[in-house]
Design a protein around this motif. Structure first.
Motif, short mmCIF file in Angstrom:
data_model
loop_
_atom_site.label_atom_id
_atom_site.label_comp_id
_atom_site.label_asym_id
_atom_site.label_seq_id
_atom_site.Cartn_x
_atom_site.Cartn_y
_atom_site.Cartn_z
N VAL A 50 11.94 5.56 0.38
CA VAL A 50 11.35 6.42 1.40
C VAL A 50 11.26 7.87 0.93
CG1 VAL A 50 11.65 7.34 3.74
CG2 VAL A 50 11.93 4.89 3.31
N THR A 51 12.30 8.36 0.28
CA THR A 51 12.29 9.73 -0.21
C THR A 51 11.17 9.93 -1.22
OG1 THR A 51 14.67 9.94 0.14
CG2 THR A 51 13.65 11.51 -1.38
N ALA A 54 7.83 9.86 0.57
CA ALA A 54 7.63 11.10 1.33
C ALA A 54 7.14 12.21 0.40
CB ALA A 54 8.91 11.51 2.04
N ALA A 61 9.89 11.56 6.28
CA ALA A 61 10.69 10.37 6.02
C ALA A 61 10.90 9.55 7.28
CB ALA A 61 12.03 10.76 5.41
N ASN A 65 10.18 5.65 7.48
CA ASN A 65 11.23 4.70 7.88
C ASN A 65 10.76 3.81 9.02
OD1 ASN A 65 13.51 5.03 6.15
ND2 ASN A 65 13.89 7.02 7.07
#
Length: 107
Positions: A50-51, A54, A61, A65
């Protein structure tokens, strides 16, 4: 129907298509398609999926998510990556671009 719509229909519990998923997470469908493709790509990289997504998309994020949760968690991202990475080079982006060119009659 987009390729991602077809994949979503095959994942139990996921929204039936990108438009429904976009409504669920409150984002434009085009952003959700970009997010799913990027999540599938970053899932195969070292680091937090996710990081990394992003950073690549500019989306928060929290929104990413929500998308991951809606499509069945990080395990589902492997399915997206495998289905989208037709040439097996570890990056579905070139394959998605090739599919898009085919849809618009470009080679």
């Amino acid at each position: 129907m987009s390729i991602l719509d077809g994949i979503l229909k095959n994942i139990g519990g996921a929204p039936d298509d990108v438009a429904n998923l976009a409504t669920k997470v409150g984002l434009d469908p085009a952003l959700v398609e970009k997010a799913i493709a990027t999540l599938g790509q970053t899932h195969q990289l070292d680091g937090d999926t996710v990081t990394l997504a992003a950073e690549k998309t500019g989306l928060p994020a929290d929104a990413l998510n929500q998308i991951v949760a809606a499509i069945g968690g990080e395990g589902s991202l492997s399915h997206f990556a495998a289905m989208l990475d037709r040439d097996g080079d570890g990056s579905p982006i070139d394959d998605i671009m090739g599919m898009a060119k085919g849809l618009f009659g470009k080679s």
